[in-house]
Motif scaffolding. Structure first.
Motif, PDB file in Angstrom:
ATOM      1  N   VAL A   1      -1.473  -0.834  -4.402  1.00  0.00           N
ATOM      2  CA  VAL A   1      -2.470   0.181  -3.755  1.00  0.00           C
ATOM      3  C   VAL A   1      -1.991   1.358  -3.719  1.00  0.00           C
ATOM      4  O   VAL A   1      -0.934   1.317  -3.167  1.00  0.00           O
ATOM      5  CB  VAL A   1      -3.152  -0.338  -2.705  1.00  0.00           C
TER       6      VAL A   1
ATOM      7  N   LEU B   1      -7.759  -2.955   2.253  1.00  0.00           N
ATOM      8  CA  LEU B   1      -6.733  -2.399   1.632  1.00  0.00           C
ATOM      9  C   LEU B   1      -5.740  -3.276   1.886  1.00  0.00           C
ATOM     10  O   LEU B   1      -4.475  -3.754   1.083  1.00  0.00           O
ATOM     11  CB  LEU B   1      -5.989  -1.195   1.778  1.00  0.00           C
ATOM     12  N   ARG B   2      -5.377  -3.806   3.191  1.00  0.00           N
ATOM     13  CA  ARG B   2      -4.344  -4.638   3.688  1.00  0.00           C
ATOM     14  C   ARG B   2      -4.538  -5.936   3.080  1.00  0.00           C
ATOM     15  O   ARG B   2      -3.466  -6.384   2.440  1.00  0.00           O
ATOM     16  CB  ARG B   2      -4.177  -4.692   5.052  1.00  0.00           C
TER      17      ARG B   2
ATOM     18  N   LEU C   1      -7.239   4.954  -4.892  1.00  0.00           N
ATOM     19  CA  LEU C   1      -8.253   5.535  -4.081  1.00  0.00           C
ATOM     20  C   LEU C   1      -8.096   6.809  -3.401  1.00  0.00           C
ATOM     21  O   LEU C   1      -6.999   7.067  -2.897  1.00  0.00           O
ATOM     22  CB  LEU C   1      -8.499   4.483  -2.915  1.00  0.00           C
TER      23      LEU C   1
ATOM     24  N   VAL D   1     -12.061  -0.286   5.460  1.00  0.00           N
ATOM     25  CA  VAL D   1     -11.129  -0.041   4.494  1.00  0.00           C
ATOM     26  C   VAL D   1      -9.821  -0.227   4.752  1.00  0.00           C
ATOM     27  O   VAL D   1      -9.133  -1.033   3.858  1.00  0.00           O
ATOM     28  CB  VAL D   1     -11.486   1.640   4.202  1.00  0.00           C
ATOM     29  N   ARG D   2      -9.412  -0.156   6.197  1.00  0.00           N
ATOM     30  CA  ARG D   2      -7.968  -0.535   6.409  1.00  0.00           C
ATOM     31  C   ARG D   2      -7.835  -1.958   6.002  1.00  0.00           C
ATOM     32  O   ARG D   2      -6.720  -2.218   5.467  1.00  0.00           O
ATOM     33  CB  ARG D   2      -7.686  -0.138   7.850  1.00  0.00           C
TER      34      ARG D   2
ATOM     35  N   VAL E   1      -1.718   1.962   7.740  1.00  0.00           N
ATOM     36  CA  VAL E   1      -1.980   1.213   6.697  1.00  0.00           C
ATOM     37  C   VAL E   1      -0.976   1.028   5.480  1.00  0.00           C
ATOM     38  O   VAL E   1      -0.888   0.041   4.753  1.00  0.00           O
ATOM     39  CB  VAL E   1      -3.637   1.492   5.981  1.00  0.00           C
TER      40      VAL E   1
ATOM     41  N   ILE F   1     -15.891   2.404  -3.999  1.00  0.00           N
ATOM     42  CA  ILE F   1     -15.074   1.402  -3.738  1.00  0.00           C
ATOM     43  C   ILE F   1     -15.533  -0.038  -4.553  1.00  0.00           C
ATOM     44  O   ILE F   1     -14.823  -0.696  -5.054  1.00  0.00           O
ATOM     45  CB  ILE F   1     -14.775   0.915  -2.346  1.00  0.00           C
TER      46      ILE F   1
ATOM     47  N   LEU G   1      -5.984  -6.484   0.141  1.00  0.00           N
ATOM     48  CA  LEU G   1      -5.766  -6.611  -1.412  1.00  0.00           C
ATOM     49  C   LEU G   1      -4.038  -6.452  -1.566  1.00  0.00           C
ATOM     50  O   LEU G   1      -3.757  -7.172  -2.731  1.00  0.00           O
ATOM     51  CB  LEU G   1      -6.501  -5.099  -1.774  1.00  0.00           C
ATOM     52  N   ALA G   2      -3.461  -5.787  -0.871  1.00  0.00           N
ATOM     53  CA  ALA G   2      -2.033  -5.606  -0.728  1.00  0.00           C
ATOM     54  C   ALA G   2      -1.296  -7.293  -0.746  1.00  0.00           C
ATOM     55  O   ALA G   2      -0.381  -7.495  -1.425  1.00  0.00           O
ATOM     56  CB  ALA G   2      -1.418  -4.622  -0.032  1.00  0.00           C
TER      57      ALA G   2
ATOM     58  N   VAL H   1       0.781  -1.236   0.136  1.00  0.00           N
ATOM     59  CA  VAL H   1       0.014  -0.101   0.154  1.00  0.00           C
ATOM     60  C   VAL H   1       0.922   1.233   0.071  1.00  0.00           C
ATOM     61  O   VAL H   1       1.816   1.276   0.919  1.00  0.00           O
ATOM     62  CB  VAL H   1      -0.881  -0.086   1.224  1.00  0.00           C
TER      63      VAL H   1
ATOM     64  N   LEU I   1      -2.957   5.069  -2.356  1.00  0.00           N
ATOM     65  CA  LEU I   1      -3.997   5.368  -1.273  1.00  0.00           C
ATOM     66  C   LEU I   1      -3.852   6.989  -0.972  1.00  0.00           C
ATOM     67  O   LEU I   1      -2.884   7.159  -0.512  1.00  0.00           O
ATOM     68  CB  LEU I   1      -4.259   4.758  -0.073  1.00  0.00           C
TER      69      LEU I   1
END
Lengths: 303, 284
Positions: free
Chosen positions: A180, A170-171, A151, A166-167, A193, A138, A173-174, A29, A182
């Motif tokens: 990512v 995102l974690r 994002l 969201v945190r 994050v 999102i 997804l990474a 991220v 952000l």
């Protein structure tokens, strides 16, 4: 992965983005920081081909955005402003986007579920709260199950539960190997994050480093010293690279000297220390220092 | 100042973790997306419904007004025979063209006004397919809607005329009625595409509607008033004038008709070309 090189965008006489280069790596991220008007949103718009750079380039996995044959599966974007017609329902908005790529209804239902919008999927988005709008944005970004996500202020308007969601999102997804990018003005959130940060100021890259480098970097740790007579410390520690700031009648913050050395000096001078606490600089402090420098630098430059 | 040198991780590394996506942007997909968008916003539906009611209703109204106000005994004496019933049935075009122009404009300016355009152009970054698909979808929808409403309008005109005792044989009903319906529908569809192109160029709804109404209402009036011959000669080349020629009942398929058809096609074609150039070049 996003690679920006010498990216420059001018609006009339104002240079919004000035020779910006950075890489958003897979599996990480990358935080995108900078004051309002620093060029973050413009950079993000150039990444997804909405604005054309005046010079330089930005590529996604090696291709310019306009050359992508399946852009939504390469990169999902939540940009700063609302990107939908208020009269359309959330579901129809997503179905419209999905149709361009031949993405099916099942995936639309999936992203509505992931973002917690199933119950309002058939409601017109004009009636959505700010937080629901963020969730829809999102959902749209996730629609193509993209390798890269950008994002812009995704937690803006979300409740604490939404921010934590969201945190985690995102974690994860990474962790799946996605890149990512952000942007956020919430430094505490960013510190939790982000793995790396790119800081923009007045359209230029001020810093591009890992969070650890950013927090541990120049200046060293700040040490809080509390006790009777600490007001004598500035005199005792006086040196070029040492700053001592009085934060309370019986407390000072010292930077530029390690804690053991402070203890030694204080004990030698007979100061009764009640508390001696090395404190890691916060992202906010580092960010403020960086961006205020940018202002000074620019002022010199235009003199 | 950190001058960043991208330490490029090879893109192949990323490819390894993700399968190649089976999805592609196709023109068919973009057309489907435009259809979904057109049918999921209330304002467009309402505008088309209003245009349909106007097109059909004005025809009936014109017929009703003609026969109801006829002098006593005129119908029995056959004075109202040979009235082109189709002409009465298409009276609504003059009004509904304004509504269709607004439909064409809001299909695109609604996207700019709301921010939807960012989603649209992010999904289709080459952009031209969006304009093409919009023109196709809005053109076909307008064509079908106006063909149906013109048919209904002419149908009700026939019914009203028959109700007033006009013999069906005297109504001049032949294949030209079909041409009238088709010609009117072609005109309204192309006019809507023209308005779409103007909306794409101008991006503001109010500005685009002003321009479209200027072309439809102001331009013909001004040209009609300026007493120079060369200005008068420009008259057939105005969009609303050419459109009325191709939707005229009993129009002869002569030189005038073909010229009018070409002119009716040329207006949206030229406007679309300009809109395409602007759409591709400009920042969204």
């Amino acid at each position: 992965m996003i690679t920006a090189e010498h990216l420059t965008k001018r609006y009339g006489a104002k240079t919004a983005v000035d020779d910006v280069g950075f890489v958003v790596r897979p599996g990480l991220v990358t935080g995108f920081l900078g004051p309002n008007g620093a060029g973050k949103s413009t950079t993000m718009r150039m990444i997804v081909g909405l604005d054309r750079p005046d010079s330089g380039s930005v590529t996604i996995g090696g291709s310019a955005y306009r050359d992508l044959r399946s852009p939504l599966t390469e990169i999902g974007a939540l940009l700063d402003a609302k990107a939908w017609h208020p009269g359309r329902t959330a579901e129809r908005h997503l179905l419209g986007m999905a149709a361009t790529h031949g993405i099916g209804k099942a995936r639309v239902r999936e992203v509505l579920e992931v973002t917690g919008l199933e119950s309002v999927a058939r409601k017109r988005v004009g009636g959505f709260s700010l937080g629901m709008g963020q969730r829809l944005g999102i959902a749209a970004a996730l629609l193509g199950d993209p390798h890269t996500l950008i994002l812009d202020e995704p937690v803006n308007g979300l409740d604490p539960e939404g921010v934590a969601w969201v945190r985690r999102l995102l974690r994860s997804l990474a962790a799946e190997g996605r890149a990512v990018l952000l942007s956020s003005h919430l430094m505490s959130e960013m510190a939790q994050v982000a793995d790396r940060v790119v800081v923009l100021g007045r359209g230029r890259v001020l810093a591009d480093q890992s969070i650890d480098e950013m927090l541990g970097g120049q200046g060293g740790p700040v040490v809080l010293v509390r006790g009777a007579g600490v007001d004598r410390l500035p005199h005792l520690l006086a040196a070029d690279d040492v700053t001592v700031t009085q934060v309370a009648p019986d407390a000072v913050e010292v930077s530029g000297v390690a804690a053991p050395r402070i203890a030694e000096v204080a004990v030698g001078a007979g100061i009764g220390i009640e508390e001696l606490a090395p404190r890691k600089a916060t992202l906010e402090e580092r960010y403020m220092a960086l961006t205020s420098d940018a202002v000074e630098y620019r002022t010199e430059g235009t003199r | 100042m950190t001058a960043t040198t991208p330490t490029a991780d090879a893109p192949e590394a990323r490819r390894a973790t993700f399968r190649e996506s089976p999805h592609r942007v196709t023109f068919g997909g973009v057309v489907r997306a435009e259809w979904i968008k057109l049918t999921s916003v209330r304002s467009v539906g309402w505008a088309i419904a209003i245009a349909v009611v106007i097109t059909a209703g004005f025809g009936a109204l014109a017929a009703f007004a003609t026969f109801a106000t006829a002098p006593e005994g005129a119908i029995e004496q056959g004075l109202l025979s040979d009235i082109p019933v189709a002409a009465l049935g298409t009276a609504g075009i003059l009004v509904s063209q304004l509504v269709f122009a607004i439909v064409g404009v809001i299909v695109i300016t609604g996207e700019y006004g709301s921010g939807q355009i960012r989603s649209t152009l992010t999904a289709v970054p080459t952009r031209l397919p969006v304009l093409g698909a919009k023109a196709l979808v809005v053109g076909i929808v307008t064509f079908v809607a106006s063909a149906i409403s013109l048919a209904v309008g002419i149908g009700s005109t026939i019914a009203i005329a028959a109700g007033y005792g006009i013999p069906v044989d005297d109504m001049g009903l032949d294949v030209s009625v079909l041409y009238t319906v088709l010609g009117g529908a072609v005109y309204l569809a192309l006019l809507t595409v023209f308005a779409l192109a103007v909306g794409t160029l101008v991006r503001s709804g109010a500005g685009a509607i002003a321009i479209a109404l200027g072309v439809l209402l102001v331009l013909p009036t001004v040209v009609g008033l300026v007493p120079f011959e060369w200005v008068q000669e420009a008259s057939p080349y105005l969009l609303p004038n050419s459109g009325l020629v191709i939707s005229m009942p009993n129009a002869e398929m002569d030189g005038d008709f073909w010229r009018a058809l070409v002119v009716t096609i040329a207006w949206p074609a030229v406007a679309l070309a300009g809109a395409a150039a602007a759409l591709v070049r400009r920042d969204a």
